[in-house]
Design a protein around this motif. Structure first.
Motif, PDB file in Angstrom:
ATOM      1  N   GLU A  95     -21.465-166.189 -16.717  1.00 20.69           N
ATOM      2  CA  GLU A  95     -20.689-166.829 -17.776  1.00 20.69           C
ATOM      3  C   GLU A  95     -21.572-167.410 -18.870  1.00 20.69           C
ATOM      4  N   ALA A  96     -22.880-167.391 -18.656  1.00 25.24           N
ATOM      5  CA  ALA A  96     -23.790-167.966 -19.649  1.00 25.24           C
ATOM      6  C   ALA A  96     -25.057-167.127 -19.731  1.00 25.24           C
ATOM      7  N   LEU A  97     -25.714-167.209 -20.866  1.00 25.88           N
ATOM      8  CA  LEU A  97     -27.000-166.533 -21.040  1.00 25.88           C
ATOM      9  C   LEU A  97     -28.074-167.219 -20.210  1.00 25.88           C
ATOM     10  N   PRO A  98     -29.064-166.469 -19.760  1.00 27.42           N
ATOM     11  CA  PRO A  98     -30.239-167.123 -19.163  1.00 27.42           C
ATOM     12  C   PRO A  98     -30.881-168.061 -20.186  1.00 27.42           C
ATOM     13  N   THR A  99     -31.480-169.132 -19.712  1.00 25.55           N
ATOM     14  CA  THR A  99     -32.079-170.115 -20.622  1.00 25.55           C
ATOM     15  C   THR A  99     -33.094-169.464 -21.566  1.00 25.55           C
ATOM     16  N   ALA A 100     -33.896-168.554 -21.030  1.00 22.80           N
ATOM     17  CA  ALA A 100     -34.900-167.887 -21.864  1.00 22.80           C
ATOM     18  C   ALA A 100     -34.243-167.075 -22.978  1.00 22.80           C
ATOM     19  N   ALA A 101     -33.075-166.482 -22.692  1.00 20.87           N
ATOM     20  CA  ALA A 101     -32.374-165.688 -23.704  1.00 20.87           C
ATOM     21  C   ALA A 101     -31.788-166.585 -24.797  1.00 20.87           C
ATOM     22  N   VAL A 102     -31.318-167.776 -24.404  1.00 20.91           N
ATOM     23  CA  VAL A 102     -30.805-168.727 -25.394  1.00 20.91           C
ATOM     24  C   VAL A 102     -31.932-169.133 -26.347  1.00 20.91           C
ATOM     25  N   GLU A 103     -33.101-169.436 -25.782  1.00 20.86           N
ATOM     26  CA  GLU A 103     -34.239-169.849 -26.616  1.00 20.86           C
ATOM     27  C   GLU A 103     -34.681-168.714 -27.536  1.00 20.86           C
ATOM     28  N   GLU A 104     -34.671-167.479 -26.999  1.00 16.95           N
ATOM     29  CA  GLU A 104     -35.033-166.325 -27.826  1.00 16.95           C
ATOM     30  C   GLU A 104     -34.041-166.173 -28.981  1.00 16.95           C
ATOM     31  N   THR A 105     -32.757-166.272 -28.693  1.00 17.27           N
ATOM     32  CA  THR A 105     -31.736-166.067 -29.712  1.00 17.27           C
ATOM     33  C   THR A 105     -31.850-167.098 -30.829  1.00 17.27           C
ATOM     34  N   THR A 138     -40.333-161.897 -24.621  1.00 15.27           N
ATOM     35  CA  THR A 138     -40.795-161.293 -23.367  1.00 15.27           C
ATOM     36  C   THR A 138     -40.146-161.996 -22.181  1.00 15.27           C
ATOM     37  N   ALA A 139     -40.105-163.326 -22.216  1.00 21.43           N
ATOM     38  CA  ALA A 139     -39.471-164.086 -21.141  1.00 21.43           C
ATOM     39  C   ALA A 139     -37.987-163.760 -21.033  1.00 21.43           C
ATOM     40  N   SER A 140     -37.353-163.527 -22.166  1.00 19.90           N
ATOM     41  CA  SER A 140     -35.938-163.175 -22.168  1.00 19.90           C
ATOM     42  C   SER A 140     -35.706-161.848 -21.461  1.00 19.90           C
ATOM     43  N   CYS A 141     -36.562-160.874 -21.711  1.00 20.40           N
ATOM     44  CA  CYS A 141     -36.431-159.573 -21.038  1.00 20.40           C
ATOM     45  C   CYS A 141     -36.542-159.728 -19.521  1.00 20.40           C
ATOM     46  N   TYR A 142     -37.534-160.492 -19.068  1.00 18.40           N
ATOM     47  CA  TYR A 142     -37.706-160.702 -17.634  1.00 18.40           C
ATOM     48  C   TYR A 142     -36.508-161.435 -17.030  1.00 18.40           C
ATOM     49  N   ALA A 143     -36.018-162.448 -17.752  1.00 18.23           N
ATOM     50  CA  ALA A 143     -34.891-163.232 -17.227  1.00 18.23           C
ATOM     51  C   ALA A 143     -33.642-162.378 -17.083  1.00 18.23           C
ATOM     52  N   HIS A 144     -33.335-161.577 -18.106  1.00 24.44           N
ATOM     53  CA  HIS A 144     -32.168-160.712 -18.036  1.00 24.44           C
ATOM     54  C   HIS A 144     -32.311-159.698 -16.899  1.00 24.44           C
ATOM     55  N   LEU A 145     -33.476-159.104 -16.802  1.00 21.79           N
ATOM     56  CA  LEU A 145     -33.678-158.075 -15.786  1.00 21.79           C
ATOM     57  C   LEU A 145     -33.512-158.660 -14.390  1.00 21.79           C
ATOM     58  N   TYR A 184     -26.317-167.135 -31.665  1.00 19.44           N
ATOM     59  CA  TYR A 184     -26.973-166.803 -32.937  1.00 19.44           C
ATOM     60  C   TYR A 184     -26.207-167.396 -34.119  1.00 19.44           C
ATOM     61  N   GLU A 185     -24.906-167.157 -34.159  1.00 19.63           N
ATOM     62  CA  GLU A 185     -24.116-167.646 -35.294  1.00 19.63           C
ATOM     63  C   GLU A 185     -24.068-169.164 -35.317  1.00 19.63           C
ATOM     64  N   GLY A 186     -24.039-169.781 -34.143  1.00 18.40           N
ATOM     65  CA  GLY A 186     -24.085-171.237 -34.098  1.00 18.40           C
ATOM     66  C   GLY A 186     -25.388-171.785 -34.643  1.00 18.40           C
ATOM     67  N   GLU A 187     -26.492-171.113 -34.299  1.00 20.18           N
ATOM     68  CA  GLU A 187     -27.800-171.560 -34.793  1.00 20.18           C
ATOM     69  C   GLU A 187     -27.931-171.352 -36.296  1.00 20.18           C
TER      70      GLU A 187
END
Length: 403
Positions: free
Chosen positions: A73-83, A51-58, A151-154
């Motif tokens: 150039e980078a994902l929002p922090t919330a999106a990184v944690e979600e991924t 949910t936080a990722s959706c808000y951050a991206h939006l 994702y692939e790194g994780e």
């Protein structure tokens, strides 16, 4: 583009921000319907993350789309944690990417709706929508690339951590230390046949060999790009099953096998045998090898200096590096393998009996003794010569000692 267009884009941002919460709720609702695989976990922390990722991206996307339209150039922090959480839960990358496509669709629909409500001039509205569309596609294309990398790194990190734990348990087992056997995905009380292989895809090859015969399999990454494996199951007590496993090794893969053993001690002994077969097989350039085929070579080849002295003493002129010596060595080997039957030897080598007889007499004359007077020593020397005359490409012995 002028102040008018900037003002229009600023108005668009304000109106879309007013819809912030409803847009996220719509995204999640559609995702639950269209991508059920993504919602395989209802863990509250996971729900909070996506949910936080959706808000951050939006929020990030609306700010950039309606101002200077720079692609982050980078994902929002919330999106990184979600991924990372998605990878940890074992949810597929495809499902994650599909959530981004759903989010893209929802945002675009709301963007068109707001543009229709707030911009009367069709020409200006068309320009606003073109700018918005270009940015949305560029934004989500970039985000999908970044999400895939995270994702692939994780997943790789998780695999390495899991493999590291499994390797440590196997190393403790081989060292005779106690482990919690319930954490090892393999029955140590079963019947085992150890294997060592090398090359791209070798782990998959061994697993398929086991599955084909209805056997279980444990694999760990060994040193020098090798794979250490144990194939297990009661079916291995059947000699036909053992032969079927070995015979199914593809011609493009090298696999060395230990002998079949029972229980924990058999697990350890079979691995030691597989290591010896691996060492010798790699040096001989074999496709596949069982320890029983090279047990004698294993016992006599650890001290290279003594082995070479033994070869010279027993073979004499037969150890020379020329075609004639090679023909005579081949003939003597075939003679021993045929149970000292000259006619059978001739058949094996596609020669006539007289040629075989002549070669054998030549060897006896030059050695100064009957072949059978030191049959065992001569046979061992011939096999050792084959080993040391080959071009060694095997890793150093020390490379095989540690996981």
């Amino acid at each position: 583009m002028g102040d008018s267009m900037d003002q229009r884009m600023a108005t668009l941002r304000v109106r879309l921000r007013d819809r912030h919460r409803p847009m996220v709720e719509e995204m999640l609702q559609r995702m639950r319907v269209d991508i059920p695989a993504f919602f395989s976990s209802d863990d509250p922390d996971f729900v909070t993350l996506y949910t936080a990722s959706c808000y951050a991206h939006l929020g990030l996307m609306l700010d950039q789309m309606t101002s200077d339209r720079v692609i982050p150039e980078a994902l929002p922090t919330a999106a990184v944690e979600e991924t990372r959480a998605v990878a940890q839960w074992g949810i597929s990358l495809e499902a994650l990417i599909q959530t981004y496509r759903t989010g893209h669709s929802v945002i675009w629909e709301h963007t068109m709706d707001v543009a229709e409500q707030t911009i009367d001039e069709s020409t200006v509205r068309s320009q606003v929508l073109k700018l918005s569309s270009r940015y949305l596609f560029a934004y989500f294309d970039r985000m999908i690339v970044l999400v895939t990398e995270v994702y692939e790194g994780e997943r790789l990190s998780l695999f390495r951590e899991s493999d590291r734990r499994r390797r440590q348990m196997v190393r403790d087992l081989l060292d005779g230390l106690p482990i919690d056997q319930s954490k090892l995905p393999y029955r140590l009380t079963d019947t085992h046949m150890a294997a060592i292989s090398i090359g791209e895809g070798s782990e998959g090859v061994i697993r398929r060999l086991a599955a084909r015969s209805g056997l279980s399999c444990l694999t760990v990454r060994g040193p020098t790009q090798s794979v250490w494996a144990w194939i297990g199951g009661k079916n291995l007590r059947d000699v036909a099953t053992q032969k079927a496993v070995v015979a199914a090794v593809p011609s493009t893969t090298f696999v060395a096998f230990g002998e079949v053993g029972e229980g924990l001690e058999g697990f350890r002994i079979s691995h030691r045998e597989a290591r010896e077969a691996y060492r010798i097989g790699r040096q001989l350039g074999s496709r596949t090898l069982q320890y029983a085929d090279v047990a004698l070579l294993s016992l006599t080849s650890h001290d290279a200096t003594l082995a070479r002295e033994f070869i010279q003493r027993e073979l004499g002129f037969l150890a020379e590096d020329d075609q004639r010596a090679e023909e005579l060595r081949t003939t003597v080997r075939a003679y021993f393998d045929a149970g000292h039957n000259a006619s059978a030897t001739a058949n094996r080598l596609s020669l006539n009996d007289r040629t075989v007889g002549y070669r054998l007499r030549t060897v006896e004359e030059k050695l100064g003794r009957p072949l059978l007077s030191r049959r065992d020593e001569l046979s061992v020397a011939l096999r050792l010569h084959e080993l040391y005359a080959s071009k060694p490409d095997t890793p150093a012995a020390d490379d095989l000692d540690q996981l």
